[in-house]
Write a protein that holds these residues in place. Sequence first.
Motif, mmCIF file in Angstrom:
data_model
loop_
_atom_site.group_PDB
_atom_site.id
_atom_site.type_symbol
_atom_site.label_atom_id
_atom_site.label_comp_id
_atom_site.label_asym_id
_atom_site.label_seq_id
_atom_site.Cartn_x
_atom_site.Cartn_y
_atom_site.Cartn_z
ATOM 1 N N ILE A 102 0.864 -1.175 0.000
ATOM 2 C CA ILE A 102 0.000 0.000 0.000
ATOM 3 C C ILE A 102 0.905 1.232 0.000
ATOM 4 O O ILE A 102 1.911 1.286 0.701
ATOM 5 C CB ILE A 102 -0.905 0.000 1.252
ATOM 6 N N GLU A 103 0.541 2.243 -0.765
ATOM 7 C CA GLU A 103 1.396 3.421 -0.905
ATOM 8 C C GLU A 103 0.909 4.626 -0.106
ATOM 9 O O GLU A 103 1.626 5.617 0.026
ATOM 10 C CB GLU A 103 1.525 3.772 -2.390
ATOM 11 N N GLY A 104 -0.306 4.556 0.424
ATOM 12 C CA GLY A 104 -0.843 5.650 1.216
ATOM 13 C C GLY A 104 -0.489 5.512 2.685
ATOM 14 O O GLY A 104 0.127 4.535 3.124
ATOM 15 N N THR A 105 -0.889 6.508 3.467
ATOM 16 C CA THR A 105 -0.617 6.571 4.899
ATOM 17 C C THR A 105 -1.929 6.778 5.646
ATOM 18 O O THR A 105 -2.682 7.701 5.331
ATOM 19 C CB THR A 105 0.327 7.753 5.216
ATOM 20 N N SER A 106 -2.200 5.951 6.633
ATOM 21 C CA SER A 106 -3.447 6.066 7.383
ATOM 22 C C SER A 106 -3.554 7.429 8.072
ATOM 23 O O SER A 106 -2.583 7.936 8.637
ATOM 24 C CB SER A 106 -3.537 4.959 8.437
ATOM 25 N N PHE A 107 -4.758 7.996 8.023
ATOM 26 C CA PHE A 107 -5.001 9.228 8.783
ATOM 27 C C PHE A 107 -5.909 8.970 9.984
ATOM 28 O O PHE A 107 -6.473 9.907 10.568
ATOM 29 C CB PHE A 107 -5.577 10.338 7.891
ATOM 30 N N ALA A 108 -6.043 7.706 10.378
ATOM 31 C CA ALA A 108 -6.882 7.387 11.539
ATOM 32 C C ALA A 108 -6.375 8.069 12.799
ATOM 33 O O ALA A 108 -7.153 8.333 13.723
ATOM 34 C CB ALA A 108 -6.946 5.873 11.733
ATOM 35 N N TYR A 109 -5.075 8.363 12.871
ATOM 36 C CA TYR A 109 -4.526 9.048 14.040
ATOM 37 C C TYR A 109 -5.169 10.405 14.270
ATOM 38 O O TYR A 109 -5.239 10.916 15.392
ATOM 39 C CB TYR A 109 -3.001 9.206 13.908
ATOM 40 N N THR A 110 -5.692 11.011 13.198
ATOM 41 C CA THR A 110 -6.295 12.337 13.338
ATOM 42 C C THR A 110 -7.675 12.285 13.972
ATOM 43 O O THR A 110 -8.236 13.338 14.318
ATOM 44 C CB THR A 110 -6.405 13.033 11.973
ATOM 45 N N PHE A 111 -8.250 11.086 14.126
ATOM 46 C CA PHE A 111 -9.574 10.989 14.733
ATOM 47 C C PHE A 111 -9.544 11.393 16.202
ATOM 48 O O PHE A 111 -10.561 11.828 16.749
ATOM 49 C CB PHE A 111 -10.111 9.563 14.609
ATOM 50 N N ASP A 112 -8.423 11.215 16.855
ATOM 51 C CA ASP A 112 -8.309 11.527 18.277
ATOM 52 C C ASP A 112 -7.999 13.007 18.468
ATOM 53 O O ASP A 112 -7.096 13.563 17.831
ATOM 54 C CB ASP A 112 -7.209 10.672 18.915
ATOM 55 N N LYS A 113 -8.701 13.626 19.396
ATOM 56 C CA LYS A 113 -8.526 15.056 19.638
ATOM 57 C C LYS A 113 -7.101 15.401 20.022
ATOM 58 O O LYS A 113 -6.584 16.461 19.657
ATOM 59 C CB LYS A 113 -9.493 15.520 20.718
ATOM 60 N N VAL A 114 -6.441 14.480 20.735
ATOM 61 C CA VAL A 114 -5.076 14.739 21.171
ATOM 62 C C VAL A 114 -4.131 14.921 19.984
ATOM 63 O O VAL A 114 -3.077 15.544 20.104
ATOM 64 C CB VAL A 114 -4.584 13.601 22.095
ATOM 65 N N ASN A 115 -4.530 14.386 18.810
ATOM 66 C CA ASN A 115 -3.697 14.485 17.610
ATOM 67 C C ASN A 115 -4.170 15.562 16.643
ATOM 68 O O ASN A 115 -3.760 15.578 15.480
ATOM 69 C CB ASN A 115 -3.660 13.141 16.885
ATOM 70 N N ALA A 116 -5.019 16.471 17.118
ATOM 71 C CA ALA A 116 -5.573 17.495 16.235
ATOM 72 C C ALA A 116 -4.485 18.308 15.549
ATOM 73 O O ALA A 116 -4.623 18.687 14.386
ATOM 74 C CB ALA A 116 -6.502 18.410 17.022
ATOM 75 N N LYS A 117 -3.405 18.561 16.244
ATOM 76 C CA LYS A 117 -2.308 19.346 15.682
ATOM 77 C C LYS A 117 -1.063 18.493 15.453
ATOM 78 O O LYS A 117 0.039 19.037 15.294
ATOM 79 C CB LYS A 117 -1.969 20.505 16.621
ATOM 80 N N ALA A 118 -1.238 17.193 15.428
ATOM 81 C CA ALA A 118 -0.091 16.301 15.234
ATOM 82 C C ALA A 118 0.545 16.542 13.870
ATOM 83 O O ALA A 118 -0.129 16.934 12.910
ATOM 84 C CB ALA A 118 -0.528 14.846 15.355
ATOM 85 N N PRO A 119 1.848 16.334 13.768
ATOM 86 C CA PRO A 119 2.518 16.515 12.473
ATOM 87 C C PRO A 119 1.931 15.599 11.403
ATOM 88 O O PRO A 119 1.454 14.500 11.690
ATOM 89 C CB PRO A 119 3.979 16.151 12.778
ATOM 90 N N THR A 120 1.989 16.064 10.189
ATOM 91 C CA THR A 120 1.536 15.265 9.050
ATOM 92 C C THR A 120 2.396 14.004 8.914
ATOM 93 O O THR A 120 3.620 14.075 8.980
ATOM 94 C CB THR A 120 1.649 16.099 7.759
ATOM 95 N N ARG A 121 1.757 12.873 8.733
ATOM 96 C CA ARG A 121 2.498 11.628 8.543
ATOM 97 C C ARG A 121 2.741 11.318 7.071
ATOM 98 O O ARG A 121 3.603 10.513 6.741
ATOM 99 C CB ARG A 121 1.751 10.471 9.213
ATOM 100 N N HIS A 122 1.952 11.931 6.200
ATOM 101 C CA HIS A 122 2.153 11.764 4.754
ATOM 102 C C HIS A 122 3.128 12.861 4.323
ATOM 103 O O HIS A 122 2.745 14.024 4.161
ATOM 104 C CB HIS A 122 0.820 11.891 4.021
#
Length: 846
Positions: free
Chosen positions: A510-530
Motif C-alpha cells: 500500500i502506498e498511502g498513509t493512514s489518517f486514523a490518528y487524526t480521529f483523536d482530539k489529542v492528535n488534532a495538531k499532530a505533524p503530518t504523517r504523509h
Amino acid sequence: MKLTRLMSLASAVATLALATGAAYAQQVTGTLGAPGATTTIDGRQLPAPDPSFGGTITNDALSSKPWWAPRIVPPKGAPNILLVITDDAGFGVPSTFGGVIPTPTMDRVAANGLRYNNVHSTALCSPTRAALITGRNHHSVGFGVISEQSTGFPGYNSIIPEDKATIGRILRDNGYATSWFGKDHNTPAFAASSIGPFDKWPTGMGFEYFYGFVGGDANQWQPNLFRNTTQIYPFEGKPGWNLVTGMADDAIDYLTRLNQTAPDKPFFMKYAPGATHAPHHPTKEWVEKISAMNLFDQGWNKLREQIFENQKKLGVIPQDTQLEPWPSSILKNWDDLKPEDQKLFIRQAEIYAAYAAYSDHEIGRVVQAIEDMGKLDNTLVIYINGDNGTSAEGGPLGTPNAVAFFNGINEMPTDVQMKWYDVWGTEQTYNHMSAGWSWAFDTPFSWFKQNASRLGGVGQNMAVSWPARITDKGGLREQFMHVIDVVPTLLEVTGIPAPDMVDGIKQAPIEGTSFAYTFDKVNAKAPTRHKTQYFEMFGQWALYNDGWLLSTKVNRAPWEAFGTANPDPLNNQVLQLYDLSKDFSQSQDVAAENPDKVKAMKDLFLAEAKKYQVFPMDASVAARIVAPRPNITAGRTEFTYTHPMTGLPQGDSPSLLNSSYTITADIDAPQGDAEGMILTSGGRFAGYGFYLLKGKPVFLWNLVDLKRVKWQGPDALTAGKHMLEFDFQYDGLGIGTLAFNNMSGVGRSGTGTLKVDGKVVDTQKMEHTLPMILQWDEAFDVGSDTLTGVNDADYSPPFALTAKLNKLTIKVDRPTLSEDDIKKLEDAQAVAVDGSPIHHMQPAPQ
C-alpha cells in the motif's frame, strides 16, 4: 464469497506471527463446526484457504459427526463504512467550507465529526478513483489518465493490476457486504461491453453489488445504467426520473434488504454520484430553489470574494491566506461582460449549484436511512468533496453540449447558446458552465481540474464522522492527505491487514498513509504523517515534500486540448516553488530565492516518477482520445451483424471517425411503409443513424447537436428484398498525423453517397466531420435505438426496425500515411482541428 474459506487457527497464528511478529487473536463466536459459528481470519491470504474438516467420517452418517466451516466475519466492532466522493467539485463549492451552495448533509457530517482542509486528488476523475479504491498512486494502478485516453504503457493502460487488490476485495473476503453505487470510471473503456470480460467491473473487483454507470459521465435523465453487469432502463415510462434520486433509492433499498436479511453484517458502500460532472442535470424543483436564492447575480468576481471571506469566518483556511489576482488574460472580469453573456452565465451557475445541492440532499437520504436503522453510531462516513477541482472543460463561455468540447468546439458563441437557455439542464442539454465560475468555485486556490501542478486542480476537502469513535465534534484537521490514504485508514479502523497474497498473487505494498490518528482530539495538531507526494497529469506536474510544493507553471488551460503537445514535459517547464506552511493558497512563488531547493525537489520528483510508473510522460490531451486500444474491434476492418443488438459501448464498437467506410444493409421490407433503426451510434448530442422513415432510407450525421447532415431516398421502399448502402469517402489523412503532434488529419471533409439496390439516390459533401468522439454514454445499436435518438425531429427511441434485417455489414478503410505525407508532416507547422496553425499551445519556458 465461499463460506468455507477459512484458514485453520494454527496456520493463522503461525502466518501472522511470522509476518508481524505479533500473535493473531482469532475471534470465534459459537462452537466451531456448528452451523452458526463465525470467525475472523488473519487476512494475509485471500481468499482464506479451506480449513481442515473438523468432524469425523465413518462408513455411515449416523455414526459420523458433521462439521461446518464457520462464516467469516470482520473483527468485533469493525464499523460500517459509507465512502462518498462527488465529482468535479473544487474547494469552494460546499457550504461546509465557505461555499454559497447549500450542502447540509456535508455540514451534518462535519458537525458530527471532523473537517479536513488539506486533502488532495490527482486532478482527474479515473485516476483519483483508482487511487481511492486501491491505496496506491494512480500511475501505479494504470490510471495516469482517464480510461478513455489510455495508452499502452503500465502507468497509463487503465488496467488495475492483479497485485493491487481493491479495498472492496479486501473487505469482502474479510466478511463485509460490499457495494458500489454511481460512477464507475475504472473499468477500461475497451472492456465495457455486455460480453465482458467483467473482471475489471466493480463486481469483478470485490464489490458484490453495483448500481451505476460505466464511464466518465452520464445523462442523468436517461443514463447508461447497470445493475451488476446487466443494463437496465428504470426511467422508461417515468417522465422526470433522475439518476441522482434513483441511485439513492436503490442504495437505501440495498441497505434495507441487507439490514433485514443479515443485520449483524457490516457494510462497505462506495457512493459516487455523477454530480457535479457535466452534464449538470438537476430536477426542476432544485433549479427553482437555487434560482430563488439569487446566489450568482453579482457575478464570479464577487462570488470569489464572498467565498473567500466565508472561508476565513469559518476558520477553514488560515487568516493570512491570500488570493491571486483574477486571471483577466484568460477569463473576463464580470463587469466587462455584455448583459446577454451575464444572463446566460448566471443560468449556467444556477443549474450547477442546483445539481450540487440536489446531490447532497440525496446523499443525506442515505445517511438518514442508516440512522433510521440504528447503525449510524458505528458507521464511518467519509464524504470527499470532489475527485478533482472544478471542471473548466466548458471553456470560457460554457456550452449546452459538452460533447462539442471534446470535438474541438470550446467557445460556442453566446447567441448560439441562448437557444437552449430555457431548457438548460434538462434532457435537451449536455450542459457545462463557464470556466469563470469554475475559478470562483476553486477558491482560495487557482486553476482547475486537469491542472495537477495547482491546488485548484488537486486541492479537495472532506468531512468525516464516526460517532462511536470521533468525539472532537466539529473539529478541523489540517494535516496533508491524499486519496491514497483512505484505504490504509479503512484497514486500520477495521482491524483488517493488507493482504500478502490475493488469488495466489503477491500483493504490492500500500502506498498511502493512514489518517486514523487524526480521529483523536489529542492528535488534532499532530505533524503530518504523509510526507511526500507527487502529482502529474497531461505533462503538468508537482511534488509535495514536508510543506514545500514544487510545481510546473500552467502552460495549457483545460479547454485548450487540441493543440500540439509539449514534447518534453519533464524539462520544458517553468518551475515554481511554494512554502505551503506559510502560503495556503499557493500564491507566493519563491523559486527565485531558493534555486537549490528547486533542484533538490526536481530530483526527488524524478525519483518518485520512476518509482510509480509516471514515465513516459505525455502532455497530449485530445490526441489520446483516438489512440488505438486493444478493444474487440482492434485490427478489424469488417463487421457483420445478422441479429438486432443494443448496448455496445463506444469503446468496444467500430469507429467510423476519420476514415472512409461503407455500410450495407440487406433487408426485407414489409407491405406498407417500413420504419425503424437499422444502425445507430451516439445520440442526441452527437452520433449517426441509418434508418427507415416512412419507408424511405435515411442516413444522418448529428454534428454535436449544432448541425445535422441528412441523406434520404426520394421514394418509399416497395415490399420485398432491398440492398441499402451508405458509402463515405474521407478526404483527410486520418489519425496517423497525431504521431507527429499534428491534428491536421482529423475532422476533415468527406463525401457521402446513399444507394438503394445499387442506384445512387443522394450524394452530399460534409465540409467537417467529428474528429474525436461520438456521445460516449450512448451505445452502438442494431435494429433499434436505446436512450436518446440522433434526430428528435424524425423519431423517438426505441424506433424498432419493422423490416427484416438479413445482414448488416460495415467496412472501414482507415487512411495510411504515404512517405510524402510523412515527410510533409515532419516539416509541417502544428495545425489544430479546424485547420488553423497553432502558435500558443504549451510554449517553451520564457
